[in-house]
Design an enzyme around this catalytic site. Structure first.
Site, PDB file in Angstrom:
ATOM      1  N   THR A  44       0.705  -0.574  -3.235  1.00  0.00           N
ATOM      2  CA  THR A  44       0.297   0.851  -3.268  1.00  0.00           C
ATOM      3  C   THR A  44       0.572   1.555  -4.593  1.00  0.00           C
ATOM      4  OG1 THR A  44       1.342   1.540  -1.040  1.00  0.00           O
ATOM      5  CG2 THR A  44       1.312   2.692  -2.372  1.00  0.00           C
TER       6      THR A  44
ATOM      7  N   ASP B 190       4.238   3.300   5.218  1.00  0.00           N
ATOM      8  CA  ASP B 190       5.379   4.638   4.974  1.00  0.00           C
ATOM      9  C   ASP B 190       4.648   5.497   3.980  1.00  0.00           C
ATOM     10  OD1 ASP B 190       4.436   1.981   3.507  1.00  0.00           O
ATOM     11  OD2 ASP B 190       5.584   3.195   2.245  1.00  0.00           O
TER      12      ASP B 190
ATOM     13  N   GLY C 272       5.548  -1.173   3.768  1.00  0.00           N
ATOM     14  CA  GLY C 272       5.651   0.069   4.658  1.00  0.00           C
ATOM     15  C   GLY C 272       6.370   0.022   6.286  1.00  0.00           C
TER      16      GLY C 272
HETATM   17  N1  GLY Z   1       3.622   1.039   1.518  1.00  0.00           N
HETATM   18  C1  GLY Z   1       2.220   0.827   1.828  1.00  0.00           C
HETATM   19  C2  GLY Z   1       2.554   0.440   2.800  1.00  0.00           C
HETATM   20  O1  GLY Z   1       2.588  -0.489   3.682  1.00  0.00           O
HETATM   21  O2  GLY Z   1       1.163   1.201   4.137  1.00  0.00           O
END
Ligand code: GLY
Length: 322
Positions: free
Chosen positions: A165, A196, A219
């Site tokens: 991310t 998340d 996430g």
């Molecule tokens: N942290 C990014 C996701 O899990 O979508």
């Protein structure tokens, strides 16, 4: 204090063949954010510009280079938060948008809502003339290969391989804090899965009185401990920035599993970049500062001379599309 920007390019596996490109990408984004601050831009302007540049860079899982879902399509999530007024804008499950962070900012600035999703977000984007791009423009050979590879269960695969991310936190010369986070999510995720990243307090949080955080990693784990806000809670309890981050990351892993990373900025300009994943690319830059800080390995802090001149054109997200 002229301000500071700290960016990350995702926690998880960064293979050696991509390490240099990821280091270069985060340094470029931090320098871009610092350039926006130097020109008098706000903290929100700076995080938006830095994250848009990372979205344009195919080495990261956001914008161009986003991972594919189970159907082989791209669905993206993004969040922006303005710590001066606790305003936030987020989008989830958006398709065909080159820079979801810009759309998240429009949600914050132009609606009375905090998050728009799927077809409603697309309609909102169209109503404001945000251009749609063909999905093929966001896909890269690497994201297609990852999708193919992950269609088959592989017990040898490290769970850190599945995500990544981008994000940024900034402090401007008026003392305002902001955060932004953007992602393609988790490779081979279910259609409609929201992680998340767009969730306030999980993918990021900014409050002028406390600090600003942008997170990256698993996430489903980050959401269950509301990681960004937990880090700031730890700071409120008197922990140092590093302790606050490490304690929150350890708590997450102990209670719900998974690994993550984050960048954290205090109202007085102190910052930290921490992870308990294998690696996390990050960089920090300040207007007029002689040095730029960056790292990739856990706990690593390297320095080099800050670039003397603007690296890209004047627009937001002015990085090259590839
Ligand atoms: N942290 C990014 C996701 O899990 O979508």
């Amino acid at each position: 204090m002229e301000g500071v920007v700290v960016v990350h390019g995702g926690a998880g596996v960064v293979t050696d063949d991509r390490a240099e490109a990821c280091r270069a990408g985060v340094k470029r984004a931090a320098a871009q954010g610092a350039r926006v601050l130097a020109a008098g831009g706000s903290a929100v302007d700076a995080v938006e510009a830095a994250v848009a540049l990372l979205e344009d860079d195919p080495n990261f899982n956001a914008g161009v280079g986003s991972v594919l879902n189970a159907d082989g399509d791209i669905e993206q999530d993004a969040l922006v938060m303005d710590g001066s007024r606790l305003a936030a804008g987020a989008v989830s499950c958006v398709r065909n948008i080159a820079n979801p962070v810009l759309l998240a900012r429009l949600v914050m600035d132009k609606t009375s809502h905090a998050m728009l999703t799927g077809s409603g977000a697309a309609e909102f984007a169209r109503s404001l003339g945000v251009p749609e791009v063909p999905a093929e423009q966001l896909e890269t050979p690497r994201s297609r290969q990852r999708w193919e590879k992950n269609r088959r269960p592989d017990p040898q695969r490290h769970p850190d391989e599945l995500h990544g991310t981008v994000g940024a936190v900034a402090l401007d010369r008026s003392g305002n804090l902001a955060c932004a986070t953007s992602t393609g999510g988790m490779t081979n995720k279910m259609v409609g899965r929201v992680g998340d990243t767009p969730c306030i307090g999980s993918g990021g949080y900014a409050d002028n009185e406390l600090g600003a955080v942008s997170t990256t990693g698993d996430g489903e784990s980050i959401m269950r401990v509301v990681l960004a806000r937990l880090v700031l809670f730890n700071v409120q309890q008197g922990m140092s920035l590093e302790e606050a981050a490490d304690s929150a990351l350890s708590h997450m892993t102990a209670r719900v599993g998974g690994t993550a990373g984050l960048v954290l900025l205090a109202p007085d300009g102190r910052w930290a970049a921490r992870c308990n994943s294998l690696r996390m690319s990050w960089a920090a830059a300040s207007p007029g500062a002689a040095l730029l800080h960056y790292g990739l390995e856990r706990g690593e802090i390297l320095t080099e001379p800050a670039p003397p001149v603007p690296l890209t054109g004047p627009g937001l997200g002015a990085g090259p599309k590839q």
